[in-house]
Write an enzyme that holds these catalytic residues in place. Sequence first.
Site, PDB file in Angstrom:
ATOM      1  N   ARG A  95      -8.686  -5.139   8.505  1.00  0.00           N
ATOM      2  CA  ARG A  95      -7.721  -4.456   8.652  1.00  0.00           C
ATOM      3  C   ARG A  95      -7.611  -3.531   9.447  1.00  0.00           C
ATOM      4  O   ARG A  95      -5.771  -3.221   9.794  1.00  0.00           O
ATOM      5  CB  ARG A  95      -8.343  -3.585   7.293  1.00  0.00           C
ATOM      6  N   ASN A 113      -7.742  -4.094   1.483  1.00  0.00           N
ATOM      7  CA  ASN A 113      -8.473  -4.747   0.870  1.00  0.00           C
ATOM      8  C   ASN A 113      -8.400  -5.079  -0.942  1.00  0.00           C
ATOM      9  O   ASN A 113      -7.781  -4.225  -1.028  1.00  0.00           O
ATOM     10  CB  ASN A 113      -9.982  -4.519   1.006  1.00  0.00           C
TER      11      ASN A 113
END
Length: 106
Positions: free
Chosen positions: A30, A48
């Site tokens: 990320r 996520n």
Amino acid sequence: MSTENRAQTEADLIVRRYSVSGRVQGVGFRWFVHREAAALGLRGWVRNTPSGTVELVAAGSLADLAKLRMALEQGSRGSRVDRVEENALAASEADTLGVFTIEGAW
């Protein structure tokens, strides 16, 4: 930038949703996506998912989204990207997107 040019820029935004599968959670993926998207000046978010994928929505020019797609396919150090799914969203979705962020980050 003039108001007319700004309106043209906003109107030219393309919005895409990506789902990235592989070993992409717990490996800084990320943060990698955030860095790449921010460097390209994209708007949107990354997070996520409970299923183990990483999902993101990004808005920008077609060229910049193509660069992001290439980065997603390459992945970050320590990640393994098995698949990148891409879906077009309505241009109006860009209205809800701000500076690129990581959702669910501490």
